[in-house]
Structure formats: structure tokens, C-alpha cells
Design an enzyme around this catalytic site. Structure first.
Site, PDB file in Angstrom:
ATOM      1  N   LYS A   1      -5.189   3.206   1.390  1.00  0.00           N
ATOM      2  CA  LYS A   1      -5.946   2.369   2.327  1.00  0.00           C
ATOM      3  C   LYS A   1      -5.208   2.276   3.642  1.00  0.00           C
ATOM      4  CE  LYS A   1      -7.366  -2.330   2.894  1.00  0.00           C
ATOM      5  NZ  LYS A   1      -7.100  -3.673   2.509  1.00  0.00           N
TER       6      LYS A   1
ATOM      7  N   LYS B   1      -0.882   1.093   0.782  1.00  0.00           N
ATOM      8  CA  LYS B   1      -1.650   0.279   1.731  1.00  0.00           C
ATOM      9  C   LYS B   1      -0.818   0.118   2.986  1.00  0.00           C
ATOM     10  CE  LYS B   1      -3.873  -4.142   2.443  1.00  0.00           C
ATOM     11  NZ  LYS B   1      -4.363  -5.377   1.833  1.00  0.00           N
TER      12      LYS B   1
END
Ligand code: PBG
Length: 327
Positions: A251, A198
């Protein structure tokens, strides 16, 4: 003209039937998880300013929305609560208060739709007065102090009957910690979809509008990954795998297709990608201006995420995609 060519790749593009026959990648509604924003109260359906077509729902209307989506073939949902500022505190205590609206709503959702796959997020930011994913002291985000809070949150969410927990906080060791807490309490069947790679991205802003969850000071760079780094994603993947993650997530998705491909090629676990809020809003904004064909752009983006190697896509386009697929 006397051109002698043995190989003519265009022959495999000459008709719709042949193009479909040799198509290498497909997106199916079964691959998608639809994120939904939840608010307290009744009869609330408020559009998020920066995300046209995406709403904050109160539980009563969210149940109807889930039913509509299930009828379109969407069977997986990721539910994010928007919490009033006055209820946030340093330790995110509302996140594990059994009587808090979001845990009650999750129980109701699982009761009405036991066959649906319900995912939730593990991180302090929506419940924290500091707006950070971890516990803050003297302006620092403390890793190990955060873990016990995340563990309590995970247990409270697991107790509602949800299917998948998504630790999005990027604290070190949290997947293993949460797995242990769950297993000790008998929740061995609750899955963990770890936000493995992320990144500290500019593409989360519309989501933070939706939840009023922007950090109150600083940024998230001491815990989210540096967008310049690729190899480091392998370190995170190795740790999450060793700690018991069931899925690895990348992400954002579109600016990180290389990372999706890297993890797919280096892991036997299913790979998920989060097509985040900013990626949704960019297409919506351009389409609104007539600058591009929003539906074609949406399909092309989802396809590219699958082509890069994602098995699962979390996307705000899920409902629209399912509606178009039905036609
Ligand atoms: C919470 C969380 C965020 C997103 C998912 N879980 C925001 C953040 O980390 O700042 C972003 C999702 C999106 O932009 O669509 N930690």
C-alpha cells in the site's frame, strides 16, 4: 518495397478475438475488495468531498449498498468507521467497546449477509485523539504499549463475526500478537491480511478526510515505511509470514508496482494491493476536468496492479468496475 520480416508481433494484435485469446492479465470482480465508510446515525449518505462517488453511510443504508454491490458480484468489503471527535481518546477505547455503533453495525452486516466476506481495519487512528495508529506518550508512538490495544480491538472485531482483519498500524510484532490473541479465544478461522509494506505516503489524504483521522501532530514516518525503500519490504514480508499472516498487502499500489512484483516473486502467500484514496481521487479529478477518460484510466490502473502480481485489489473503483463489467 522488399522487406523480409519473419517475426511480426502485430499479427497477434490484428483482431479483437486474437487480442482476447492472448491476453495475459484480467481483472475480475472476484479479485476486488470494496472499502466502505460507516457513520453513526440513520439515513445518512454523505459524499466524501475529495472522493466523488464515495460516501459515508449509516448502517441502515450501508446494508442496502452492500446488497446492491452483492447483486453486481462484489462479495468482499472492508469497513471503516468515521468516529466523532468527542468520542476519541488516547487509548482508542471506543474501538473495543461492544456497544459502539461500528461493532453493532458489523454484527448486523454479518447477520444479513453471512456469505459476504467482511474485512475490518486494525489501527488506532480513527478512534485516537492523537490521530496516530499507535499509543502516544510525550510525542512518541510506543510500539509494545500499542499491541495490547490492537489485541483488544482485534478481539472485539472478531467477535462480530467478520472474516478478515487488516492490521494497518505498522507496529512491530502486531501480526503475531493479534494471531495469538485470536487463537487463544478460539478465533482460529479469522484471517489476517497484513498491511505488510505500507509506506508513509502522500496518497492517503482523501481517506483521512473521509474519517477525519489525520494525525494531530507530526507524521507517520516512524512506523510507516520510507517510500525510498524496496529491500526493506522483504524484511516486513518475512516477519508477517513467520507471524502467521494469510495475505501480504502492499500500500499504496500504483506508485509501488515494483514492490507488489517483489513480494509476489518472493512469497507463496496471496498478495493484495491497496489502490488508495489519493489514487482514486486523482483519476476522478482529471476525468471531471475532461483531461482523461476516467473509465479507461480506471481499467488500465487495475490491470497494471494485477499485472504487477496482485491477486487481490482493495479499490474504491470496485462498484464502478463491476457495473461496467456487467454491461
Ligand atoms: C489506517 C488506514 C489508513 C488507510 C487505510 N487504513 C490511513 C493511514 O494510515 O493514514 C489509507 C487508505 C486510503 O488512503 O485509501 N491506519
Amino acid at each position: 518495397m522488399d522487406i523480409n520480416m519473419l517475426r511480426r508481433p502485430r499479427r497477434n494484435r490484428k483482431s479483437a478475438v486474437i487480442r482476447a485469446m492472448v491476453e495475459e492479465t484480467r481483472v475480475h470482480t472476484d479479485n476486488l475488495i470494496f472499502p466502505l465508510f460507516l457513520v453513526d446515525g440513520k439515513k445518512q449518505q454523505v459524499e466524501v468531498n475529495s472522493m466523488p462517488g464515495i460516501y459515508r453511510w449509516s448502517a441502515d443504508l450501508m446494508l442496502k449498498e452492500i446488497e446492491n454491490c452483492m447483486n453486481l458480484g462484489i462479495r468482499a468489503f472492508d469497513i471503516f468507521p468515521a468516529v466523532e471527535d468527542s468520542l476519541k481518546d488516547k487509548r482508542a477505547t471506543k474501538s473495543y467497546d461492544k456497544n459502539f455503533f461500528y461493532l453493532k453495525a458489523l454484527r448486523e452486516i454479518k447477520k444479513q449477509f453471512p456469505e459476504a466476506c467482511i474485512m475490518t481495519d486494525i489501527a488506532m487512528d480513527p478512534y485516537s485523539s492523537d490521530g496516530h495508529d499507535g499509543y502516544v506518550e510525550d510525542g512518541k508512538i510506543l510500539n509494545d504499549e500499542t499491541l495490547s490495544i490492537l489485541g483488544q480491538m482485534a478481539l472485539a472485531q472478531a467477535e462480530t463475526g467478520i472474516d478478515i482483519l487488516g492490521p494497518s498500524d505498522m507496529m512491530d510484532g502486531r501480526v503475531g500478537y493479534i494471531r495469538e490473541v485470536l487463537d487463544e479465544s478460539g478465533f482460529t478461522d479469522v484471517s489476517i491480511m497484513s498491511y505488510t509494506a505500507k509506506y508513509a505516503s502522500a496518497f492517503y489524504n482523501p481517506f483521512r478526510d473521509a474519517l477525519d483521522s489525520a494525525p494531530k501532530f507530526g507524521d507517520k514516518k516512524t512506523y510507516q515505511m520510507n517510500p525510498a525503500n524496496r529491500t526493506e519490504a522483504l524484511v516486513e514480508a518475512e516477519l508477517d509470514t513467520a507471524e502467521g499472516a494469510d495475505f501480504l498487502m502492499v500500500k499504496p499500489a500504483l506508485a509501488y508496482l515494483d514492490i507488489i512484483s517483489l513480494l509476489k516473486n518472493n512469497s507463496a502467500l496471496p498478495i493484495a494491493a491497496y489502490n488508495v484514496s489519493g489514487e482514486y481521487s486523482m483519476i476522478k479529478a482529471a476525468a471531471k476536468n475532461g483531461w482523461l477518460d476516467g473509465q479507461r484510466a480506471m481499467k488500465e490502473c487495475l490491470l497494471s496492479i494485477r499485472r504487477a502480481g496482485a491477486d487481490v485489489i482493495l479499490t474504491y473503483f470496485a462498484k464502478e468496475f463491476a457495473q461496467l463489467s456487467r454491461q
